[in-house]
Design a protein around this motif. Structure first.
Motif, PDB file in Angstrom:
ATOM      1  N   SER A  10       3.910  -0.520   5.802  1.00  0.00           N
ATOM      2  CA  SER A  10       2.494  -1.516   5.734  1.00  0.00           C
ATOM      3  C   SER A  10       1.777  -1.031   5.288  1.00  0.00           C
ATOM      4  CB  SER A  10       2.369  -2.008   7.463  1.00  0.00           C
ATOM      5  OG  SER A  10       1.759  -0.676   8.330  1.00  0.00           O
ATOM      6  N   HIS A  17      -5.101  -2.592  13.136  1.00  0.00           N
ATOM      7  CA  HIS A  17      -4.725  -4.088  12.161  1.00  0.00           C
ATOM      8  C   HIS A  17      -4.838  -4.648  13.263  1.00  0.00           C
ATOM      9  CE1 HIS A  17      -1.623  -6.969  11.238  1.00  0.00           C
ATOM     10  NE2 HIS A  17      -2.068  -6.358  10.202  1.00  0.00           N
ATOM     11  N   TYR A 240       6.218  -6.732   0.291  1.00  0.00           N
ATOM     12  CA  TYR A 240       6.293  -7.123   1.506  1.00  0.00           C
ATOM     13  C   TYR A 240       7.306  -8.669   1.620  1.00  0.00           C
ATOM     14  CZ  TYR A 240       4.297  -2.511   2.615  1.00  0.00           C
ATOM     15  OH  TYR A 240       3.701  -1.327   2.507  1.00  0.00           O
ATOM     16  N   ARG A 242       7.771 -10.200   4.816  1.00  0.00           N
ATOM     17  CA  ARG A 242       6.851 -10.537   6.477  1.00  0.00           C
ATOM     18  C   ARG A 242       7.225 -11.180   7.489  1.00  0.00           C
ATOM     19  NH1 ARG A 242       2.365  -9.938   2.404  1.00  0.00           N
ATOM     20  NH2 ARG A 242       1.494  -7.184   3.102  1.00  0.00           N
ATOM     21  N   ASP A 431       1.253   3.764   2.017  1.00  0.00           N
ATOM     22  CA  ASP A 431       2.543   2.727   3.056  1.00  0.00           C
ATOM     23  C   ASP A 431       3.106   3.746   3.974  1.00  0.00           C
ATOM     24  OD1 ASP A 431       0.484   1.258   1.571  1.00  0.00           O
ATOM     25  OD2 ASP A 431       1.858  -0.358   0.725  1.00  0.00           O
TER      26      ASP A 431
END
Length: 452
Positions: A10, A17, A240, A242, A431
């Motif tokens: 991530s 977060h 990414y 998601r 990441d």
């Protein structure tokens, strides 16, 4: 951290977060008054962030808090609410001591979704309501190829914008389509020409690697097309997939929202390394895994992560605010229906005097945040600065975590004493490293978050 650690887990752009935030009404003290939250905080070097949650389209990879379009004068209602919020926040800051802003940013969404006249009003809210002098502090604004029009850019330049960031992602039309980003290279080039004509000091171009069908050759095509504009900054983002995004719903050949495959990880690492070496060879310096700055470029905005420091005032329903003890915002969602409901609720709000959703940051979390944000910068973590702030040594506070990082070969063994700095391989695995530094409590809160 095992040998099987995936390199792309991530993107850690803030800690904790937002999925670790919870409604503050459930806390034993209830929703805190902003006046109380900011009473004991330093207010002489604040950062200001204004969030505009609108875009003309939603890219397939996007999980930002934004909606497509703004029907029925929604932007007017949103700016009205933003004005009310700014007045409430400025009142909460009080006048007991100096209230000054040292940096400002407009993000989204796409701030330039607003018309030129609406951008004037947005600047007025920052200046007349909050007291930020936009012409004397760094001001960064995000834009897109289709909204970077001459009239909007003229307003931004006139009001003191020092940095414009444009999301291009790829100069190859087929790759843009694969990322569900409908655009043509000719439109991108025209927008870049208008930005340069506006003479805003710093241009940043965002590019993405790992798109389905992308090769080292096509990646080089995008890099060279961007370099032709001599941007002061370039951000290279891994793709990414998601949950609840366009690509997440349809799946891709490279991976799904349930997790990527090893071949995709290898593709992204290969393209990252190729991009890094190419930019270093073209006179750029690496600031973080993502950020590269031209060696001769002025510093006209905050570095990567610098905008996540304490003393952040966020205005708008997708913005975060940071005091030394609480990070707070409004509710968060990715799914479009949920986002529309949150925006509608924001525009109807009259009382902005209390924090709604957030997470308290205790001593350990503050230390962890400092380590995480410093270590993920190419400059590294200075033990002396850590000791001055916390009265302890980072190696003593995070022995296990740092030993694991060192064991992976991710620490630069040539760094001078007192500096913890990532090796090139460590930066490449930022990441994977970032999430490993999350506290058990934050991990649990994120895992319990219900996607919406």
């Amino acid at each position: 951290m095992t040998s099987a650690t995936r390199p792309y887990q991530s993107y850690v752009y803030a800690y904790p977060h937002k999925t670790a935030y919870r409604p503050l009404a459930a806390h034993h003290a209830g929703r805190p008054l902003l006046r109380d939250l900011w009473a004991a905080e330093r207010k002489d070097a604040l950062s200001l962030y204004l969030h505009i949650p609108f875009c003309e389209v939603r890219c397939g990879f996007c999980n930002l808090f934004t909606r497509i379009g703004a029907p029925d004068e929604l932007t007017t209602r949103y700016l009205d609410a933003l004005d009310r919020q700014a007045s409430a926040v400025r009142d909460a800051l009080g006048d007991d001591g100096p209230v000054r802003f040292s940096a400002a940013a407009f993000g989204g969404g796409t701030p330039t979704f607003l018309t030129a006249g609406e951008l004037e009003r947005l600047c007025d809210i920052a200046e007349k309501r909050m007291g930020a002098d936009l012409r004397s502090v760094p001001l960064s604004v995000e834009t897109s190829p289709s909204t970077a029009t001459a009239d909007r850019l003229a307003v931004l330049a006139d009001r003191g914008t020092t940095r414009i960031s444009i999301g291009v992602q790829s100069f190859v039309d087929a790759e843009a389509r694969a990322a569900v980003r409908p655009q043509h290279r000719s439109e991108v080039e025209a927008a870049l020409g208008r930005i340069r004509d506006a003479r805003i000091p710093v241009l940043n171009i965002d590019l993405i690697y790992g798109i389905d069908g992308q090769t080292e050759k096509t990646w080089r095509t995008s890099l060279d097309a961007a370099l032709a504009w001599r941007p002061e900054e370039l951000y290279l983002y891994p793709l990414y997939v998601r949950p609840l995004t366009g690509l997440g719903r349809q799946g891709t050949a490279a991976g799904t929202a349930d997790g990527p495959d090893a071949a995709w990880d290898e593709q992204r690492l290969r393209l990252y390394r190729a991009g890094r070496e190419h930019l270093l060879g073209q006179g750029y310096e690496q600031v973080s895994m993502r950020m590269f700055r031209r060696a001769d470029a002025p510093h006209a905005g905050p570095d990567d992560y610098a905008c996540q420091t304490d003393g952040m005032i966020g205005l708008g329903c997708g913005a975060r605010s940071y005091t030394s003890s609480l990070h707070y915002s409004f509710d968060y969602a990715v799914e479009m229906r949920e986002i529309r409901g949150i925006i509608d609720g924001f525009t109807a709000t009259e009382d902005f005097s209390r924090a709604e959703v957030g997470r308290y940051v205790d001593g350990d979390e503050a230390r962890r945040r400092h380590v995480l944000q410093s270590l993920l910068q190419a400059g590294g973590l200075r033990s002396e600065e850590y000791r001055e702030r916390f009265g302890s040594d980072p190696r003593a506070d995070f022995t296990d975590e740092l030993d694991l990082v060192a064991g992976r070969g991710w620490l630069d063994t040539s760094a001078p004493p007192g500096l913890l700095r990532l090796s090139p391989e460590g930066l490449a695995h930022s990441d994977a490293l970032g999430p490993e530094l999350f506290s058990p409590a934050v991990r649990a809160a994120m895992a319990a978050y219900e996607q919406k």
